[in-house]
Design an enzyme around this catalytic site. Structure first.
Site, PDB file in Angstrom:
ATOM      1  N   HIS A 103       0.814  -1.227   0.000  1.00  0.00           N
ATOM      2  CA  HIS A 103       0.000   0.000   0.000  1.00  0.00           C
ATOM      3  C   HIS A 103       0.837   1.262   0.000  1.00  0.00           C
ATOM      4  O   HIS A 103       0.302   2.354   0.099  1.00  0.00           O
ATOM      5  CB  HIS A 103      -0.925   0.048   1.221  1.00  0.00           C
ATOM      6  CG  HIS A 103      -1.706  -1.212   1.447  1.00  0.00           C
ATOM      7  ND1 HIS A 103      -1.259  -2.227   2.267  1.00  0.00           N
ATOM      8  CD2 HIS A 103      -2.900  -1.630   0.959  1.00  0.00           C
ATOM      9  CE1 HIS A 103      -2.130  -3.222   2.283  1.00  0.00           C
ATOM     10  NE2 HIS A 103      -3.144  -2.896   1.490  1.00  0.00           N
ATOM     11  N   ASP A 205      34.522 -30.669  13.246  1.00  0.00           N
ATOM     12  CA  ASP A 205      34.726 -31.965  12.604  1.00  0.00           C
ATOM     13  C   ASP A 205      35.749 -31.946  11.476  1.00  0.00           C
ATOM     14  O   ASP A 205      35.438 -31.587  10.346  1.00  0.00           O
ATOM     15  CB  ASP A 205      33.361 -32.470  12.079  1.00  0.00           C
ATOM     16  CG  ASP A 205      33.415 -33.909  11.625  1.00  0.00           C
ATOM     17  OD1 ASP A 205      34.514 -34.414  11.329  1.00  0.00           O
ATOM     18  OD2 ASP A 205      32.350 -34.545  11.544  1.00  0.00           O
ATOM     19  N   HIS A 208      35.844 -36.151   9.498  1.00  0.00           N
ATOM     20  CA  HIS A 208      35.171 -36.691   8.319  1.00  0.00           C
ATOM     21  C   HIS A 208      36.012 -36.551   7.051  1.00  0.00           C
ATOM     22  O   HIS A 208      35.736 -37.206   6.054  1.00  0.00           O
ATOM     23  CB  HIS A 208      33.811 -35.989   8.100  1.00  0.00           C
ATOM     24  CG  HIS A 208      33.939 -34.597   7.559  1.00  0.00           C
ATOM     25  ND1 HIS A 208      34.326 -33.531   8.320  1.00  0.00           N
ATOM     26  CD2 HIS A 208      33.734 -34.097   6.309  1.00  0.00           C
ATOM     27  CE1 HIS A 208      34.337 -32.425   7.582  1.00  0.00           C
ATOM     28  NE2 HIS A 208      33.990 -32.738   6.355  1.00  0.00           N
ATOM     29  N   HIS A 213      35.713 -36.911   2.160  1.00  0.00           N
ATOM     30  CA  HIS A 213      36.292 -36.153   1.050  1.00  0.00           C
ATOM     31  C   HIS A 213      37.432 -36.887   0.343  1.00  0.00           C
ATOM     32  O   HIS A 213      38.097 -36.302  -0.514  1.00  0.00           O
ATOM     33  CB  HIS A 213      36.821 -34.806   1.545  1.00  0.00           C
ATOM     34  CG  HIS A 213      35.758 -33.925   2.140  1.00  0.00           C
ATOM     35  ND1 HIS A 213      34.575 -33.636   1.490  1.00  0.00           N
ATOM     36  CD2 HIS A 213      35.701 -33.253   3.318  1.00  0.00           C
ATOM     37  CE1 HIS A 213      33.845 -32.827   2.259  1.00  0.00           C
ATOM     38  NE2 HIS A 213      34.493 -32.598   3.372  1.00  0.00           N
ATOM     39  N   ASP A 358      29.712 -32.900   1.866  1.00  0.00           N
ATOM     40  CA  ASP A 358      29.169 -32.542   3.183  1.00  0.00           C
ATOM     41  C   ASP A 358      27.646 -32.558   3.159  1.00  0.00           C
ATOM     42  O   ASP A 358      26.990 -33.155   4.017  1.00  0.00           O
ATOM     43  CB  ASP A 358      29.655 -31.143   3.608  1.00  0.00           C
ATOM     44  CG  ASP A 358      31.141 -31.136   3.948  1.00  0.00           C
ATOM     45  OD1 ASP A 358      31.654 -32.186   4.374  1.00  0.00           O
ATOM     46  OD2 ASP A 358      31.764 -30.077   3.784  1.00  0.00           O
TER      47      ASP A 358
HETATM   48  S1  FES Z   1       1.796  -0.578   3.150  1.00  0.00           S
HETATM   49 FE1  FES Z   1       0.289  -2.042   3.565  1.00  0.00          FE
HETATM   50  S2  FES Z   1       1.453  -3.780   4.078  1.00  0.00           S
HETATM   51 FE2  FES Z   1       2.938  -2.300   3.692  1.00  0.00          FE
HETATM   52 FE   LIG Z   2      33.671 -31.395   4.837  1.00  0.00          FE
END
Ligand code: FES
Ligand SMILES: [Fe+2]
Length: 446
Positions: A103, A205, A208, A213, A358
Site C-alpha cells: 500500500h 569436525d 570426516h 572427502h 558434506d
Molecule cells: S503498506 Fe500495507 S502492508 Fe505495507
Molecule cells: Fe567437509
C-alpha cells in the site's frame, strides 16, 4: 513437553536425535538461541556507500541491513507495520528510502516510517508515524568490518561473546594491513538438513575429511597432499572450543605453504606477503590457524583454506538455506582475487567438490531421522572426552587434538543453555578477557 535433561550430555558425549527434528525444539531455538545470539549480518564491503542495503535473515526473521548517511550500519525487521508485507523485496542495492509494495508506506534508511499514502483522507491524519516504524535490531556490533546484530539487550558485548574465538577469527580477518573484502555476489542454496549439522561440523569436525572427502581430494588434484590426512594419518592439528564457538585444523610445516588447491600465482602472492602476515598475527598462529574449519555460534562459519564464509539460515527443523561468500585480501591483484574465487567455487559452493560431500551426509542423516526408531537412539559425541587441555599447543582457550569432538560438546552445551533460557550470568562465568569456566564444565581442573 520437552525433557531438557534428555537432549544432550556434553560431559559424557551424546545427543538425542530429537534435537534435529522436533518442531517444538525448533520454535524454542528461534526464540531463545537465534533471538539471543549475535548473528552475522554483513561485511563492510557489501555496503559500500550511504544508502547501500542488503536483505538477510536473523534466524527466520527477514532483516534489512543498511549503511546510514553517517557511515554507521543499522538493521531492522523487513516487515511493514501496516499489514506485515516485506518492506523491501530487492536483495541488495542502494536506496534513499524503502517503500512497501502493498500500500506504499515508506521508511527511511533507519526504518522510521516517513510517509503514508492518503494520510489525510484515509487516516484523518491520526497516525503517529513515530510509533509505527519498522522493528529495529537494537544492537549492531562492528568487529573488524564484520557486522553482527542481536535482538537481546542482555547478551554480552560482542567481544565478550566471542571470547577466545577472537584469536582464531583474527587469524583470518586481521592478517592483512588493508583487510579483506567479499567478492560480489552471494551464493545461495538449500540443503534438506537441520542447521546444527552444518554449524557443528564446521565448529568441530575434521574427522570426516579423510573419509567423506577422500575421493574428491584425489579427483581434484594429483599432487601428493603434504598436509592432508590422506598420506599422513598422524598429521598434527588442534581443536578449540569456547562459548559455543569452535575451530580446528591441521598445522602447516611453515607459515605459508602451497596447498594442493592453490595455483602458483596465488601461492607466490601469499608468499610475498608473508612478512606482513607474520607481523600482524605471528608465524606460529599462521601455521596453526590457516587450514581451519570454524563456527561462531550459532550459524556463521568459514574455512581458512578455501576462502569461504557462510551463514546457515534455518528453515524449519529439516532445512537450511546456505548463504556463502568468497573473501579475498582487499589489495590482492585482480588475477589473484579471481583465482581465489575460482578455488572457492571449485571446492565449497553448491557445485563444489567438497561441499557436495558434506551436504550429502547431512541430507542422508536427516532422511534416516524420519524413522521413529532412528530417533530413539542417542548419537555419539564423546571423541576425546577427558583429553581437553587449557591452552593446548600454545593456543588460547580449551583445546584438544584435531580429531576430537570437544568443540561439538561445547557447541551443544551452549546451545542447551540458550535453549533452556538460562540467563547469561549463569551461562558462562565471564571474566575480563572473555574467558570462562569451560574447563570446569568439561570436568578438567584448570
Ligand atoms: S503498506 Fe500495507 S502492508 Fe505495507
Ligand atoms: Fe567437509
Amino acid at each position: 513437553m520437552i525433557d531438557f535433561t534428555d537432549l544432550v550430555d556434553p560431559e559424557h558425549g551424546w545427543v538425542s536425535p530429537q534435537i534435529y527434528t522436533d518442531p517444538e525444539i525448533y520454535e524454542r531455538e528461534l526464540q531463545h538461541v537465534f533471538g539471543r545470539s549475535w548473528l552475522f549480518l554483513a561485511h563492510d564491503s557489501q555496503l559500500p556507500k550511504p544508502g547501500s542495503f542488503l536483505q538477510t535473515y536473523m534466524g527466520e526473521d527477514p532483516v534489512l541491513v543498511v549503511r546510514q548517511r553517517d557511515g554507521s550500519v543499522r538493521a531492522f525487521l523487513n516487515q511493514c507495520r501496516h499489514r506485515g508485507m516485506r518492506i523491501c523485496r530487492s536483495e541488495a542495492g542502494v536506496s534513499k528510502a524503502f517503500t512497501c509494495t502493498y500500500h506504499g508506506w515508506s521508511y527511511d534508511l533507519a526504518g522510521n516510517l516517513i510517509n503514508v499514502p492518503l494520510e489525510e483522507r484515509a487516516y484523518h491524519s491520526s497516525i503517529d508515524k513515530k510509533e509505527w516504524g519498522a522493528m529495529k535490531v537494537p544492537r549492531v556490533a562492528n568487529y573488524r568490518g564484520f557486522y553482527f546484530g542481536t535482538w537481546s539487550e542482555e547478551t554480552p558485548e560482542f567481544d565478550a561473546y566471542l571470547g577466545d574465538m577472537a584469536f582464531y577469527f583474527d587469524a583470518i580477518v586481521d592478517r592483512f594491513d588493508s583487510g579483506l573484502e567479499f567478492v560480489k555476489g552471494t551464493t545461495k542454496w538449500v540443503i534438506d538438513c537441520n542447521w546444527k549439522f552444518a554449524s557443528e561440523q564446521f565448529a568441530s569436525d575434521m574427522y570426516h575429511t579423510q573419509s567423506a572427502h577422500a575421493s574428491a581430494l584425489l579427483a581434484l588434484t594429483d599432487d601428493p597432499n603434504p598436509i592432508g590426512p590422506l598420506n599422513d594419518p598422524n598429521v598434527p592439528g588442534r581443536q578449540f572450543s569456547g562459548n559455543g564457538h569452535g575451530s580446528g585444523g591441521y598445522f602447516l610445516p611453515a607459515p605459508v605453504v602451497k596447498t594442493p588447491e592453490m595455483t602458483d600465482t596465488m601461492f607466490e602472492w601469499f608468499k610475498s606477503r608473508e612478512e606482513e602476515m607474520v607481523a600482524r598475527i605471528g608465524a606460529d598462529r599462521l601455521s596453526k590457524v590457516s587450514i581451519t574449519h570454524n563456527t561462531i555460534f550459532p550459524n556463521f562459519s568459514w574455512l581458512g583454506a578455501h576462502s569461504t564464509m557462510r551463514v546457515w539460515h534455518p528453515r524449519g527443523p529439516g532445512q537450511i538455506e546456505v548463504w556463502a561468500w568468497t573473501y579475498v585480501p582487499k589489495d590482492a591483484p585482480p588475477k589473484v582475487k579471481n583465482e581465489i574465487r575460482e578455488l572457492t567455487q571449485r571446492t565449497f559452493s553448491p557445485a563444489g567438490s567438497f561441499e557436495t560431500d558434506d551436504g550429502e551426509n547431512w541430507t542422508e542423516i536427516q532422511q534416516v531421522l524420519r524413522g521413529s526408531q532412528a530417533r530413539r537412539n542417542r548419537l555419539h559425541t564423546a571423541m576425546g572426552v577427558g583429553y581437553e587441555e587449557r591452552d593446548a599447543f600454545g593456543l588460547p582457550g580449551l583445546g584438544n587434538d584435531v580429531y576430537s569432538e570437544t568443540a561439538a560438546r561445547g557447541f551443544y552445551r551452549h546451545w542447551l543453555d540458550m535453549l533452556t533460557g538460562k540467563p547469561w550470568s549463569e551461562i558462562q562465568k565471564w571474566t575480563p578477557n572473555g574467558n570462562h569456566g569451560e574447563l570446569r564444565d568439561e570436568g578438567v581442573t584448570a
